[in-house]
Design a protein around this motif. Sequence first.
Motif, short mmCIF file in Angstrom:
data_model
loop_
_atom_site.label_atom_id
_atom_site.label_comp_id
_atom_site.label_asym_id
_atom_site.label_seq_id
_atom_site.Cartn_x
_atom_site.Cartn_y
_atom_site.Cartn_z
N ASP A 1 39.96 22.27 47.91
CA ASP A 1 41.45 22.50 48.41
C ASP A 1 41.82 23.30 46.95
OD1 ASP A 1 41.48 19.92 47.02
OD2 ASP A 1 43.63 19.73 47.96
N THR A 2 41.62 22.74 45.97
CA THR A 2 42.35 23.44 44.70
C THR A 2 41.89 24.86 44.71
OG1 THR A 2 42.97 21.43 43.69
CG2 THR A 2 42.58 23.30 42.21
N ILE A 3 40.53 25.20 44.88
CA ILE A 3 39.63 26.28 44.79
C ILE A 3 40.34 27.22 45.73
CG2 ILE A 3 37.56 27.47 44.56
CD1 ILE A 3 36.44 24.81 43.76
N GLN A 4 40.33 26.62 46.95
CA GLN A 4 40.89 27.64 48.04
C GLN A 4 42.31 27.86 47.95
OE1 GLN A 4 39.86 24.66 51.18
NE2 GLN A 4 38.15 25.65 51.77
N SER A 5 43.19 27.21 47.40
CA SER A 5 44.58 27.73 47.04
C SER A 5 44.73 28.75 46.08
CB SER A 5 45.42 26.43 46.58
OG SER A 5 45.17 26.12 45.05
N VAL A 6 43.75 28.89 45.27
CA VAL A 6 43.71 29.88 44.41
C VAL A 6 43.08 31.07 45.08
CG1 VAL A 6 43.35 30.80 42.23
CG2 VAL A 6 43.95 28.55 42.23
N GLN A 7 42.09 30.80 45.66
CA GLN A 7 41.28 32.05 46.29
C GLN A 7 42.06 32.66 47.38
OE1 GLN A 7 37.35 30.11 47.48
NE2 GLN A 7 36.31 31.45 46.14
N ALA A 8 43.16 31.98 48.04
CA ALA A 8 44.04 32.31 49.28
C ALA A 8 44.81 33.78 48.63
CB ALA A 8 45.02 31.27 49.66
N ILE A 9 45.06 33.93 47.23
CA ILE A 9 45.96 34.89 46.88
C ILE A 9 44.91 35.96 46.19
CG2 ILE A 9 48.08 33.61 46.69
CD1 ILE A 9 47.45 33.64 43.43
N ASN A 10 43.64 35.59 46.02
CA ASN A 10 42.58 36.63 45.61
C ASN A 10 42.94 37.31 44.08
OD1 ASN A 10 40.24 37.89 46.03
ND2 ASN A 10 41.13 39.52 47.12
N PRO A 11 42.92 36.51 43.20
CA PRO A 11 43.20 37.19 42.01
C PRO A 11 41.70 38.01 41.43
CG PRO A 11 43.43 34.74 41.68
CD PRO A 11 42.96 35.15 43.10
N HIS A 12 42.01 39.00 40.79
CA HIS A 12 40.80 39.73 40.72
C HIS A 12 40.42 39.32 39.26
CE1 HIS A 12 40.37 41.35 44.47
NE2 HIS A 12 41.40 42.06 44.39
N MET A 13 40.83 38.80 38.11
CA MET A 13 40.55 38.57 36.93
C MET A 13 40.18 37.11 36.63
SD MET A 13 43.37 39.29 33.63
CE MET A 13 43.56 40.82 34.05
N PRO A 14 38.88 37.03 36.41
CA PRO A 14 38.42 35.39 36.45
C PRO A 14 39.25 34.60 35.24
CG PRO A 14 36.48 37.02 36.24
CD PRO A 14 37.86 37.81 36.26
N LEU A 15 39.53 35.07 34.15
CA LEU A 15 40.44 34.61 33.26
C LEU A 15 41.85 33.80 33.81
CD1 LEU A 15 40.95 33.28 30.42
CD2 LEU A 15 41.84 35.30 29.97
N ASP A 16 42.39 34.87 34.64
CA ASP A 16 43.66 34.43 35.49
C ASP A 16 43.28 33.49 36.30
OD1 ASP A 16 46.49 35.35 36.03
OD2 ASP A 16 45.54 35.86 37.86
N PHE A 17 42.28 33.91 37.19
CA PHE A 17 41.79 32.66 38.25
C PHE A 17 41.62 31.30 37.53
CE2 PHE A 17 39.29 30.34 41.23
CZ PHE A 17 39.26 31.17 42.51
N ASP A 18 41.34 31.20 36.53
CA ASP A 18 41.00 29.93 35.75
C ASP A 18 42.22 29.21 35.33
OD1 ASP A 18 38.83 28.09 34.48
OD2 ASP A 18 40.29 28.42 32.97
N GLN A 19 43.21 30.14 34.88
CA GLN A 19 44.53 29.53 34.60
C GLN A 19 45.08 29.24 35.88
OE1 GLN A 19 45.67 33.22 32.63
NE2 GLN A 19 45.14 32.72 30.57
N ARG A 20 44.96 29.79 36.73
CA ARG A 20 45.76 29.22 38.00
C ARG A 20 45.09 27.97 38.55
NH1 ARG A 20 48.67 33.56 40.73
NH2 ARG A 20 48.31 35.51 39.43
#
Length: 697
Positions: A551-570
């Motif tokens: 659910d943590t992963i899905q919460s970030v994927q829901a806003i679809n960030p395109h930068m992996p580093l940014d994805f990880d920080q979220r």
Amino acid sequence: MSTILFELGCEELPPKSLKPLRDALQASVTEQLNEADITFDSIKAFAAPRRLAIQIQGISDKQPDRTEQKRGPAIKAAFDAEGNPTRAAMGFANGLGIDASQLTTISTDKGDYVGYEQTIHGQATTELLPAIFQTALDNLPIAKRMRSGASRNEFVRPVQWAVLMQDEAVIPATIQGHETGTQTRGHRFHSPDYHNIAHANDYEQLLAGLKVVADFDKRQMLIKNQVKALADEVNSDAIVPQDLLDEVTALVDFPIALRASFEPRFLQVPQEALISTMQADQKYFCLTDKAGKLQPYFIFITNIESKDPNQIIEGNEKVVRPRLADAEFFFLQDQKQPLFALTESLKNRVFQDKLGTIWEKSERIAKLSAFIATLMQQQGRDISIDETVRAGILSKADLASSLVGEYPELQGIAGTYYARLNNEPEAIAASLEEQYLPKFSGDVLPQTQIGICLALADRLDTLVGIFAIDQAPTGSKDPFSLRRSAIGILRILIEKQLPINLVALVEQAIRGYSDTEGSKIAKMGDTFTQVMTFLNSRYRAMYTEQGVSVDTIQSVQAINPHMPLDFDQRIRAVQAFSQLPQASMLADSNKRVANILAKSATVVADTVDESLLSEPAEQSLYSSVHQAQMAVTPLLENADYTHILQTLASLDEPLTQFFDGVMVNSEDDALKNNRLALLKQVRALFLTVADISELQL
């Protein structure tokens, strides 16, 4: 309570399969005993080159008796008006072998029925064991079974004997076509005859006297200790890969380690080539100094206690010498021309039928690497564009070398050796090996800036090309290891702290194919979409392996960030937020806000009319939202997502009071729309980091 011993004696079992066969045999027997309700104190599996065995101690003599309730016809159908049993009741009783007078009444929520409690006597353990062991053997993970002679029984190797005992007595049975007995065989050379097992408890001790260490783990520990002792004598460290150790353990009954040597002149050859041939072909343990440099020694495990070990040592030295000489020949042969000259033959080597030659791939890697290097330069990284292009052109040159032709696992490694011999800059030389990192889950990443560029470019080029020709991974089939490549891309961008957008990388990789003569990508838009979807889908596999909740992963994927580093920080910010006491309530409130906004029949405004805020709870929420917006703005500029969510945790109480005291769907459209606009601002604040309504707290 007694001890059971089962042993299946065979011709030498496949060494790479011995440990899995042992584990599967024990697991299957344990499961069947539990299903049969047979208790035992302990179970131990043995595995040696010529045997698989199970010893079960403290096993019960029989299954426990159990009571089974049988239900028959309904009472109304079982007895007539006078209370006499009907044909239905008589038939039910006869089927159980009892008199109708012994039937009882069973009351259920659907009415009363006739029934009978029947005692089922447990079977003797010795009656059940033959079938249990045969079933376990039948279920072993054997890729290809074989028959021996005229026998119709199949197994991984020809079976020679079978033992099945309870304490000192034989349990008569036929297993794998062999009558069970009490006789086993020792070491093939030291003690080849049959020997009687007096008691099931004597098994391990008896075999030890017959030069067989039956316990796989004990045998492995003996090998490790002997290897370490011999390595210490020459102040070296032994290279002991677990797979090789398991294989060697499976090859010997009675391990004796010996140390041998080879001519120091061979050390001029890349040590990876020497190690590869000694490990793969000879099953030797190589020795290095404390700095990791190969030493002119190796340790091997013999299965014979020789009166003259020197003869065995000399024999192994004689066998290994030609193999090392071959590696030396290939290495010297390759040096007759510079590394760059090898690239010429890449023009005739196909990378993939529809995607051109390896030379064309090298050109694409060089261009894409230069693009990535430019982005890294803009971020203040010290990297030369010219050296990056040169490294890209040389990246696949060693695939044409004799050394890699003989030892494919040295791709990249050989290139690094040859580049250094050609006096290429160290940044270029080191990158040729690093382009293949990471090779597997958890592997190290490239360390040099150019190595990072090559590793990213190589994987992106393959990923885009294979998707473009409609050969994306399906099910368990992934011949180009695209799943592993995708995770490699994400790991490099995240762990190397590279704020680079995946969209830019994928677009540039596609452009590399389009720029070549005769574009190899027909539908660039489709390819881009498919590759981006594939890369984004890998986040889940990567983070779940790290223990991050879905659910943590899905919460970030829901806003679809395109930068992996940014994805990880979220991801890290949401993980920290989940531990806050307000997290659960805020996640529920966000779900409620999202549902309310989704059901709105009109477009919700972005701004709130402060003059329409009539209720104290909505005024309080508006004030809190305004303060949060002011606090979040500078944090967002620095991508400080953890502090953003910690700041937004202050909205917990105002949101709760708002939902408790304010009717959002007011009959007054102006009030209703204004309140929806306020909730939209609340949702927008949280969506700056992730959609926490996805959290299941």
